[in-house]
Design a protein around this motif. Structure first.
Motif, PDB file in Angstrom:
ATOM      1  N   ALA A 214      -7.745  42.121 -20.583  1.00  0.00           N
ATOM      2  CA  ALA A 214      -9.103  41.901 -20.636  1.00  0.00           C
ATOM      3  C   ALA A 214      -9.893  42.065 -22.443  1.00  0.00           C
ATOM      4  CB  ALA A 214      -9.525  42.907 -19.461  1.00  0.00           C
ATOM      5  N   SER A 215      -8.781  42.860 -22.157  1.00  0.00           N
ATOM      6  CA  SER A 215      -9.738  43.472 -24.192  1.00  0.00           C
ATOM      7  C   SER A 215      -8.658  42.432 -25.242  1.00  0.00           C
ATOM      8  CB  SER A 215      -8.919  45.187 -24.158  1.00  0.00           C
ATOM      9  OG  SER A 215      -7.855  44.848 -24.014  1.00  0.00           O
ATOM     10  N   GLY A 216      -8.667  41.340 -24.840  1.00  0.00           N
ATOM     11  CA  GLY A 216      -8.123  40.402 -25.714  1.00  0.00           C
ATOM     12  C   GLY A 216      -6.674  41.227 -26.543  1.00  0.00           C
ATOM     13  N   ASN A 217      -6.295  41.848 -25.873  1.00  0.00           N
ATOM     14  CA  ASN A 217      -4.985  42.637 -26.616  1.00  0.00           C
ATOM     15  C   ASN A 217      -3.629  42.087 -26.193  1.00  0.00           C
ATOM     16  OD1 ASN A 217      -5.951  44.265 -28.425  1.00  0.00           O
ATOM     17  ND2 ASN A 217      -6.327  45.340 -26.731  1.00  0.00           N
ATOM     18  N   GLN A 218      -3.249  40.958 -25.444  1.00  0.00           N
ATOM     19  CA  GLN A 218      -2.346  40.168 -24.452  1.00  0.00           C
ATOM     20  C   GLN A 218      -1.437  40.219 -25.640  1.00  0.00           C
ATOM     21  OE1 GLN A 218      -2.312  35.981 -24.161  1.00  0.00           O
ATOM     22  NE2 GLN A 218      -2.262  36.332 -22.141  1.00  0.00           N
ATOM     23  N   LEU A 219       0.021  40.554 -24.803  1.00  0.00           N
ATOM     24  CA  LEU A 219       1.231  40.416 -25.169  1.00  0.00           C
ATOM     25  C   LEU A 219       1.780  39.298 -25.769  1.00  0.00           C
ATOM     26  CD1 LEU A 219       4.049  42.712 -25.055  1.00  0.00           C
ATOM     27  CD2 LEU A 219       4.599  41.812 -22.873  1.00  0.00           C
ATOM     28  N   LEU A 220       2.429  39.687 -27.364  1.00  0.00           N
ATOM     29  CA  LEU A 220       2.685  38.171 -27.528  1.00  0.00           C
ATOM     30  C   LEU A 220       3.881  37.804 -27.178  1.00  0.00           C
ATOM     31  CD1 LEU A 220       2.031  39.733 -31.638  1.00  0.00           C
ATOM     32  CD2 LEU A 220       1.365  37.730 -29.873  1.00  0.00           C
ATOM     33  N   GLY A 221       4.961  38.476 -26.248  1.00  0.00           N
ATOM     34  CA  GLY A 221       6.305  38.260 -26.201  1.00  0.00           C
ATOM     35  C   GLY A 221       5.903  37.767 -24.403  1.00  0.00           C
ATOM     36  N   GLN A 222       6.887  38.031 -23.607  1.00  0.00           N
ATOM     37  CA  GLN A 222       7.007  38.315 -22.693  1.00  0.00           C
ATOM     38  C   GLN A 222       6.994  39.665 -21.700  1.00  0.00           C
ATOM     39  OE1 GLN A 222       8.446  33.953 -21.970  1.00  0.00           O
ATOM     40  NE2 GLN A 222       7.027  33.883 -20.800  1.00  0.00           N
ATOM     41  N   ALA A 223       6.761  39.350 -20.272  1.00  0.00           N
ATOM     42  CA  ALA A 223       7.077  41.598 -20.026  1.00  0.00           C
ATOM     43  C   ALA A 223       8.201  41.029 -18.971  1.00  0.00           C
ATOM     44  CB  ALA A 223       6.472  42.237 -19.802  1.00  0.00           C
ATOM     45  N   PHE A 224       9.566  41.556 -18.275  1.00  0.00           N
ATOM     46  CA  PHE A 224       9.701  41.198 -17.035  1.00  0.00           C
ATOM     47  C   PHE A 224      10.413  42.220 -16.745  1.00  0.00           C
ATOM     48  CE2 PHE A 224      10.560  38.416 -20.027  1.00  0.00           C
ATOM     49  CZ  PHE A 224      10.307  36.939 -18.961  1.00  0.00           C
ATOM     50  N   LEU A 225      10.577  42.770 -15.040  1.00  0.00           N
ATOM     51  CA  LEU A 225      11.150  43.570 -14.876  1.00  0.00           C
ATOM     52  C   LEU A 225      12.877  44.614 -14.530  1.00  0.00           C
ATOM     53  CD1 LEU A 225       9.137  44.314 -11.309  1.00  0.00           C
ATOM     54  CD2 LEU A 225       9.021  45.515 -12.918  1.00  0.00           C
ATOM     55  N   HIS A 226      13.139  42.685 -14.592  1.00  0.00           N
ATOM     56  CA  HIS A 226      14.550  42.989 -15.034  1.00  0.00           C
ATOM     57  C   HIS A 226      15.109  42.873 -16.484  1.00  0.00           C
ATOM     58  CE1 HIS A 226      18.935  41.210 -13.835  1.00  0.00           C
ATOM     59  NE2 HIS A 226      18.970  42.195 -12.939  1.00  0.00           N
ATOM     60  N   ARG A 227      16.689  43.578 -17.001  1.00  0.00           N
ATOM     61  CA  ARG A 227      16.838  43.477 -17.464  1.00  0.00           C
ATOM     62  C   ARG A 227      17.368  42.071 -18.536  1.00  0.00           C
ATOM     63  NH1 ARG A 227      21.003  48.063 -17.101  1.00  0.00           N
ATOM     64  NH2 ARG A 227      19.172  48.856 -15.385  1.00  0.00           N
TER      65      ARG A 227
END
Length: 291
Positions: A214-227
């Motif tokens: 919402a503040s424009g600091n979106q993650l550049l990569g991708q996040a996951f729960l599984h390794r």
């Protein structure tokens, strides 16, 4: 420790404290209710439930300050990474300290006199003796009764079994990234609604937490729960051979996890003073920084 205290093996404690992240498996809440009903109440030991909020809801709330979970990151260049782990401090240690200050009669920011303190028991067994540490504040003095007794994890399991608590579940967030494949399978195969919940959460945090987005600091990569760094619904949580996992990790350039840990999860349990995972700060980027 609660059972040992209630049955007179250890001295009677004044209180037992459960730090609730708001996102435990239902089996944990059911077990806690049973402990309170069958063990604590008959012994006159109050169980205090403390919380800093619901970690799942907070991560998806654009207006909420969020302490990040240790998520697995796939950077734009294909390199693997992890976000920093702030959840233990925010959702477990902080509410426990707040409650202890309240019990002592010195709520924050009132200064606590040097001679006022609690003796806090931490349930670390001999298998994890290296994790036994002093408190970081003078008004809490840590003691480790299981180590004093010379009890290993197996000793604890045998004792729980002997008093009818063999089905004691592990306490950790439903969507904890340190789950092993066996834990993910258990959720999928035994708790369809909880599995649907973690799959939906995994998809929702792909670009970072809601406040950062919402503040424009979106993650550049991708996040996951599984390794494996693929969507949880597609992750290889069924049996994976050593060679298959090695090939997958070579593609990611990450050979830091062995197959035994992949299956069983990180050995150490998830508790306020013995959180699973190797290091308290594994940051690779600015995802989810608490401000």
């Amino acid at each position: 420790m609660l059972a040992l205290s209630a049955r007179g093996v250890l001295p009677k404690v004044d209180y037992a404290i459960f730090a609730d992240t708001g996102w435990e498996p239902q089996a944990v809440y059911d077990h806690l209710d049973r402990l309170e009903r069958e063990i604590a109440n008959p012994a006159g030991i109050p169980i205090l439930r403390v919380s800093s909020g619901n970690i799942r809801d907070d991560a998806l709330d654009p207006d909420h300050r969020f302490a990040s979970m240790p998520l697995y990151i796939l950077n734009p260049d294909g390199r693997p990474g992890m976000t920093r782990r702030q959840c233990t401090g925010e959702y477990k240690i902080k509410p426990i300290k707040r409650k202890i200050r309240e019990l002592l009669g010195y709520p924050h920011p009132v200064r606590i006199p040097k001679d006022v303190f609690v003796e806090q028991w931490v349930g670390i067994s001999t298998d994890e003796f290296h994790r036994a540490k002093d408190s970081d504040v003078k008004y809490m003095r840590n003691r480790h009764p299981l180590i004093d007794l010379g009890w290993s994890r197996d000793d604890c399991v045998r004792y729980l079994t002997s008093i009818g608590l063999a089905d004691t579940p592990k306490s950790s967030c439903l969507g904890c990234p340190f789950h092993g494949n066996a834990q993910w399978r258990h959720i999928r195969d035994n708790s369809p609604k909880e599995w649907e919940d973690v799959v939906a959460f995994d998809a929702a945090i792909r670009k970072g937490n809601a406040r950062a987005n919402a503040s424009g600091n979106q993650l550049l990569g991708q996040a996951f729960l599984h390794r494996s760094r693929v969507p949880l619904a597609e992750a290889p949580i069924d049996h994976v051979t050593a060679s298959e996992w090695a090939a997958m990790q070579r593609r990611l350039g990450d050979d830091s996890v062995d197959v035994e840990e992949l299956e069983a999860g990180v050995v150490e349990g998830c508790s306020p003073w013995a959180c699973r995972g190797a290091a308290p700060d594994m940051a690779r980027d600015d995802f989810g920084l608490a401000s």
